[in-house]
Design an enzyme around this catalytic site. Structure first.
Site, PDB file in Angstrom:
ATOM      1  N   GLY A  29      -9.958   4.647  -9.504  1.00 58.21           N
ATOM      2  CA  GLY A  29      -9.351   5.924  -9.736  1.00 58.21           C
ATOM      3  C   GLY A  29      -8.548   6.751  -8.522  1.00 58.21           C
ATOM      4  O   GLY A  29      -8.423   7.857  -8.712  1.00 58.21           O
ATOM      5  N   THR A  88      -5.359   6.585  -7.892  1.00 57.45           N
ATOM      6  CA  THR A  88      -4.145   7.270  -8.078  1.00 57.45           C
ATOM      7  C   THR A  88      -4.281   8.397  -8.824  1.00 57.45           C
ATOM      8  O   THR A  88      -3.558   9.397  -8.647  1.00 57.45           O
ATOM      9  CB  THR A  88      -3.186   6.188  -9.199  1.00 57.45           C
ATOM     10  OG1 THR A  88      -2.950   4.815  -8.404  1.00 57.45           O
ATOM     11  CG2 THR A  88      -1.965   6.684  -9.403  1.00 57.45           C
ATOM     12  N   LYS A  98       3.557   6.378  -2.127  1.00 56.91           N
ATOM     13  CA  LYS A  98       2.915   5.125  -2.085  1.00 56.91           C
ATOM     14  C   LYS A  98       3.677   4.188  -1.996  1.00 56.91           C
ATOM     15  O   LYS A  98       4.374   3.594  -2.900  1.00 56.91           O
ATOM     16  CB  LYS A  98       2.065   4.792  -3.592  1.00 56.91           C
ATOM     17  CG  LYS A  98       1.477   3.657  -4.020  1.00 56.91           C
ATOM     18  CD  LYS A  98       0.773   3.122  -5.525  1.00 56.91           C
ATOM     19  CE  LYS A  98       0.190   2.029  -5.283  1.00 56.91           C
ATOM     20  NZ  LYS A  98      -1.272   2.110  -4.829  1.00 56.91           N
ATOM     21  N   SER A 151       1.748  -3.382  -6.406  1.00 61.42           N
ATOM     22  CA  SER A 151       1.619  -4.559  -6.936  1.00 61.42           C
ATOM     23  C   SER A 151       1.216  -4.298  -8.307  1.00 61.42           C
ATOM     24  O   SER A 151       0.274  -3.676  -8.761  1.00 61.42           O
ATOM     25  CB  SER A 151       1.209  -5.553  -6.239  1.00 61.42           C
ATOM     26  OG  SER A 151      -0.087  -5.134  -5.933  1.00 61.42           O
ATOM     27  N   ASP A 190       1.325   3.123 -11.038  1.00 60.47           N
ATOM     28  CA  ASP A 190       0.760   4.244 -10.093  1.00 60.47           C
ATOM     29  C   ASP A 190       1.809   5.122  -9.798  1.00 60.47           C
ATOM     30  O   ASP A 190       1.492   6.360  -9.817  1.00 60.47           O
ATOM     31  CB  ASP A 190       0.199   3.414  -8.835  1.00 60.47           C
ATOM     32  CG  ASP A 190      -1.094   2.608  -9.166  1.00 60.47           C
ATOM     33  OD1 ASP A 190      -1.620   2.865 -10.249  1.00 60.47           O
ATOM     34  OD2 ASP A 190      -1.490   1.903  -8.389  1.00 60.47           O
ATOM     35  N   GLU A 206      -0.654   7.179  -0.744  1.00 54.63           N
ATOM     36  CA  GLU A 206      -1.871   6.564  -1.513  1.00 54.63           C
ATOM     37  C   GLU A 206      -1.602   5.189  -0.841  1.00 54.63           C
ATOM     38  O   GLU A 206      -0.581   4.458  -0.798  1.00 54.63           O
ATOM     39  CB  GLU A 206      -1.904   6.540  -2.957  1.00 54.63           C
ATOM     40  CG  GLU A 206      -2.799   5.319  -3.560  1.00 54.63           C
ATOM     41  CD  GLU A 206      -2.518   5.258  -4.870  1.00 54.63           C
ATOM     42  OE1 GLU A 206      -3.165   4.430  -5.541  1.00 54.63           O
ATOM     43  OE2 GLU A 206      -1.760   6.243  -5.559  1.00 54.63           O
TER      44      GLU A 206
END
Length: 242
Positions: A14, A16, A37, A41, A51, A112
């Protein structure tokens, strides 16, 4: 440098949603916050299921998905391996320089990572090496259930051993029927790590809207505690909110 580095104890916990939600709340409060970010991948940046798209949607930033995530690969592997298999080489300096470029547009960035801190990231670095370059306080996102105490305490110890500040932990995906155990896990994490658990974010079933997620974040995450970190770094929005 200002903002937060959002990491996790594992993948698919969780991270993101938490990153996007907190960024969205801060933007509603008037902070000129961006999201970043570097490597993704599993989906290319433009994929609405990925994401980068979720970060953009929840945070409400004006930047496009390929600006939020400049390096993305479809194959769901650790970023370094995914890039290598695709014949691409990304170095730590590239993603750090990109971060510095984004700071010309935003006062603060919520960054992130990918999975946990020991994930092979760029060609020459793990996720933790990138976090050390930025020196942002960490938010650790963790599962709320069985096994989370061990994983979370180890993640915090690893971060501290590398000289990083951990602002707090957020347990993500909390279900009402499990709250007694979640509360016990929260207390144990705080006792063993010395780091506060700043939120118990509920589990979101099925489709959910930005409004639902942001309202839940306001209710269940100690935004004021996170706000103190931004204010202590003298990064209250001085530029117009976007």
């Amino acid at each position: 440098m200002s903002g937060f580095f959002i990491t996790a104890t594992d993948t698919e916990v969780g991270k993101t949603v938490v990153a996007g939600a907190i960024a969205g709340v801060f933007r509603e409060l008037g902070y000129n916050v961006g999201v970043y970010k570097p490597l993704q991948s599993g989906h290319v940046a433009s994929n609405p299921e990925g994401d980068a798209a979720r970060l953009k949607s929840l945070s409400g930033v004006p930047t496009q998905e390929n600006e939020i995530c400049p390096y993305s690969i479809e194959e769901p592997l650790a970023p370094r391996l995914a890039m290598k298999r695709a014949g691409r080489v990304v170095k730590l300096k590239e993603i750090t320089d990109y971060y510095n470029g984004l700071l010309k547009e935003f006062n603060s960035l919520f960054v992130e990572g990918a999975g946990g801190l020991a994930v092979p990231y760029t060609e020459d670095a793990l996720v933790i090496d990138f976090a050390k370059e930025l020196q942002l306080p960490l938010i650790v996102v963790a599962r709320p259930t069985l096994g989370t105490v061990n994983h979370t305490v180890l993640t915090i110890a690893y971060a501290k051993a590398h000289g990083l500040t951990v602002a707090g932990v957020i347990l993500s995906g909390c279900k009402e029927c499990e709250m007694e155990r979640v509360q016990e896990n929260k207390e144990m994490i705080e006792e063993l790590s010395g780091v506060p658990v700043l939120g118990l974010l509920p589990f979101f079933a099925g489709e959910f809207t930005k409004e639902e997620v942001l309202e839940s974040a306001k209710e269940h995450i100690m935004i004021s505690k996170l706000e103190e970190f931004i204010q202590n770094e003298s990064n209250v929005a001085g530029a117009p909110s976007m």
